[in-house]
Design a protein around this motif. Structure first.
Motif, mmCIF file in Angstrom:
data_model
loop_
_atom_site.group_PDB
_atom_site.id
_atom_site.type_symbol
_atom_site.label_atom_id
_atom_site.label_comp_id
_atom_site.label_asym_id
_atom_site.label_seq_id
_atom_site.Cartn_x
_atom_site.Cartn_y
_atom_site.Cartn_z
ATOM 1 N N ASN A 51 0.831 -1.213 0.000
ATOM 2 C CA ASN A 51 0.000 0.000 0.000
ATOM 3 C C ASN A 51 0.857 1.251 0.000
ATOM 4 O O ASN A 51 0.559 2.228 -0.692
ATOM 5 N N THR A 52 1.927 1.237 0.801
ATOM 6 C CA THR A 52 2.817 2.403 0.863
ATOM 7 C C THR A 52 3.391 2.693 -0.522
ATOM 8 O O THR A 52 3.422 3.840 -0.968
ATOM 9 N N LEU A 53 3.827 1.633 -1.213
ATOM 10 C CA LEU A 53 4.406 1.858 -2.542
ATOM 11 C C LEU A 53 3.333 2.298 -3.541
ATOM 12 O O LEU A 53 3.605 3.138 -4.408
ATOM 13 N N CYS A 54 2.113 1.758 -3.417
ATOM 14 C CA CYS A 54 1.023 2.218 -4.291
ATOM 15 C C CYS A 54 0.841 3.726 -4.145
ATOM 16 O O CYS A 54 0.715 4.452 -5.143
ATOM 17 N N ASN A 55 0.852 4.213 -2.912
ATOM 18 C CA ASN A 55 0.674 5.655 -2.683
ATOM 19 C C ASN A 55 1.787 6.463 -3.337
ATOM 20 O O ASN A 55 1.544 7.532 -3.906
ATOM 21 N N LEU A 56 3.009 5.940 -3.260
ATOM 22 C CA LEU A 56 4.138 6.651 -3.876
ATOM 23 C C LEU A 56 3.983 6.667 -5.402
ATOM 24 O O LEU A 56 4.124 7.713 -6.049
ATOM 25 N N LEU A 57 3.644 5.511 -5.978
ATOM 26 C CA LEU A 57 3.520 5.432 -7.437
ATOM 27 C C LEU A 57 2.362 6.295 -7.937
ATOM 28 O O LEU A 57 2.461 6.941 -8.983
ATOM 29 N N GLN A 59 1.355 9.077 -6.704
ATOM 30 C CA GLN A 59 1.708 10.495 -6.768
ATOM 31 C C GLN A 59 2.749 10.786 -7.855
ATOM 32 O O GLN A 59 2.938 11.926 -8.247
ATOM 33 N N HIS A 60 3.396 9.744 -8.407
ATOM 34 C CA HIS A 60 4.244 9.956 -9.594
ATOM 35 C C HIS A 60 3.396 10.021 -10.862
ATOM 36 O O HIS A 60 3.898 10.367 -11.927
ATOM 37 N N GLY A 61 2.121 9.595 -10.745
ATOM 38 C CA GLY A 61 1.226 9.643 -11.902
ATOM 39 C C GLY A 61 0.878 8.277 -12.470
ATOM 40 O O GLY A 61 0.306 8.169 -13.551
ATOM 41 N N VAL A 62 1.206 7.211 -11.747
ATOM 42 C CA VAL A 62 0.894 5.862 -12.219
ATOM 43 C C VAL A 62 -0.581 5.565 -11.918
ATOM 44 O O VAL A 62 -1.059 5.853 -10.817
#
Ligand code: UD1
Length: 430
Positions: A51-57, A59-62
């Motif tokens: 989930n943490t990585l989903c949030n990061l991706l 906000q990069h626009g993924v």
């Protein structure tokens, strides 16, 4: 904050299904940044770190679509589409939650020619620098400076292939450079690369996306850069750390478990180490059967090493197991400094452990006794769960959020095999 309460003493029997590897899923998800087409990942574990990585991706626009999130592990599918990357900054607030966030650095520089990624900072198991990630990208022509806690990387003319010799084996740095090299101009040779199955899993996925990689599974990776990568569908490799953890749960309780949806070869070093201790590993269809040979467990020595050696991520669980073995066991940690925080907690449960530098001498005791305990990292937490399964009386493991970062429904899986274990919501220590 949730806690886990265990009443120890029940031998575990039955089958436990293992999910996809967290440590493979994280780099695989960041590989989606390398293409404007959709990357589909199957056998995805559902964990806090994902989930943490989903949030990061995001906000990069993924664009992210998660399907089949309930029930059977093999049914979990995530679709990641990085058509237009709108933001190349990975902010401190997200990176500090999880070090693996630094894996966006290589793909972002390779595709967008720039990235601004927060330094992850220290963590509970040691200093854990990212100097090799940075040096490797510099060797590929990136200009990198550190600015107010951020790694600022620029490659205005794109990355160039280079030879990079790792002075020390690093899983994350190998993954970051491998991903970056797929879109660099010319050939990159990574020497003394990490050989962990999660690195090979990433490499196979990149090949399915159109990358040209030779030497997968060896310590020398040769990558010929390509113009662009395309979409692909890939199933995440089974989690060998979860596999090994449940193998030790069978051993510590004197039970027998069929650990499914995984492979013996992924935990060969553990099987080889535990065989003389009196634990039997048998390959079965789509899994591994683990049982105590004839009652008794014997102390054996362990030293953590890069793959194919004994994994540092199973060291804490091994220590818990050895606490209940006959005789002494020397456990030496060579990957991380400060990775024995579980030792004093195990001692509160009656274990006899002497820590000296990077080694711990464990003298087996007849029986551990239940106690309230807590740990400061993921693997240490699960080692306390294992100890609790074998201990006399009640053990409460606090700070369960560490467990949730890497083990999916751990209490449900263990309870289904006869453990007296439950999650208690809210209250208690943090
Ligand atoms: C990964 C795993 C982690 C596991 C570790 C070792 C993920 C998400 N995490 O972490 O669970 O415990 O591998 O198997 O896959 N180092 C440097 N400079 C660097 C990078 C690393 O000195 O730039 C050092 C580290 O401090 C450590 C050693 O190299 O002492 C190995 O670390 P590394 O393999 O990079 O671990 P991670 O990729 O962070």
């Amino acid at each position: 904050m949730d806690r886990i309460r265990i009443r120890g003493g029940n031998p575990l029997r039955g089958a436990i299904e293992v999910g996809g590897a967290k440590n493979a899923a994280l780099p695989l998800m960041t590989a989606s940044l390398l293409t404007d087409e959709t990357l589909v990942l199957k056998n995805l574990p559902i964990l806090a770190d994902i989930n943490t990585l989903c949030n990061l991706l995001l906000q990069h626009g993924v664009a992210i679509h998660l399907a089949g999130a309930g029930g059977n592990c093999a049914g979990r599918v995530i679709e990641l589409t990085a058509r237009n990357l709108t933001n190349t900054t990975a902010p401190y607030d997200l990176v500090r939650k999880m070090r693996a966030s630094v894996l966006v650095l290589g793909p972002l520089v390779a595709r967008c020619r720039e990235a601004r990624v927060s330094l992850p900072g220290g963590c509970a198991i040691g200093a854990r620098p990212v100097d090799l990630h940075i040096k490797g990208l510099q060797a590929m022509g990136a200009e990198i400076e550190l600015d107010r806690g951020y790694i600022v990387a620029k490659a205005p003319n794109g990355l160039k292939g280079a030879e990079f010799v790792f002075p020390k084996v690093s899983v994350g740095a190998t993954e970051n450079l491998l991903m970056a090299a797929t879109l660099a101009k010319g050939e990159t040779v990574l020497v003394n690369a990490a050989r962990e199955p999660e690195v090979s899993d990433l490499a196979h996925c990149l090949v399915a996306m159109g990358a040209d990689i030779q030497g997968i599974g060896s310590d020398t990776l040769r990558i010929r850069g390509v113009e662009r990568l395309h979409g692909a569908t890939h199933a995440v490799v089974p989690d060998r750390i979860e596999t090994g953890t449940y193998a030790m749960a069978a051993a510590i309780t004197g039970g027998e478990l069929d650990i499914m949806n995984t492979r013996l070869e992924l935990i060969q070093s553990l099987a080889t180490t535990l065989q003389p201790a009196g634990v039997v590993f048998t390959e079965i269809e789509n899994g591994v059967r683990v049982a105590r040979a004839n009652g008794e467990l014997h102390g054996v020595d362990t030293m953590t090493e890069p793959f194919p050696g004994f994994p540092t991520d199973l060291q804490a669980q091994m220590m818990a197991l050895m606490c209940t073995a006959r005789g002494a066991a020397m456990i030496t940690e060579t990957i991380f400094e400060n990775r024995f925080m579980h030792a004093p907690e195990l001692m509160r449960m009656g274990a006899r452990i002497t820590v000296h530098g990077s080694s711990a001498l464990v003298r087996g005791v007849e029986r551990l006794t239940g106690a309230p305990v807590m740990a400061t990292d993921l693997r240490a937490s699960v080692s306390l769960v294992l100890a609790g399964l074998a201990a006399e009386g009640e053990t409460t493991v606090n700070r369960v959020y560490h467990l949730d970062r890497g083990y999916e429904r751990v209490e449900e899986k263990l309870a289904a095999c006869g453990a007296d274990i439950e999650r208690i919501g809210g209250g208690g220590e943090d």
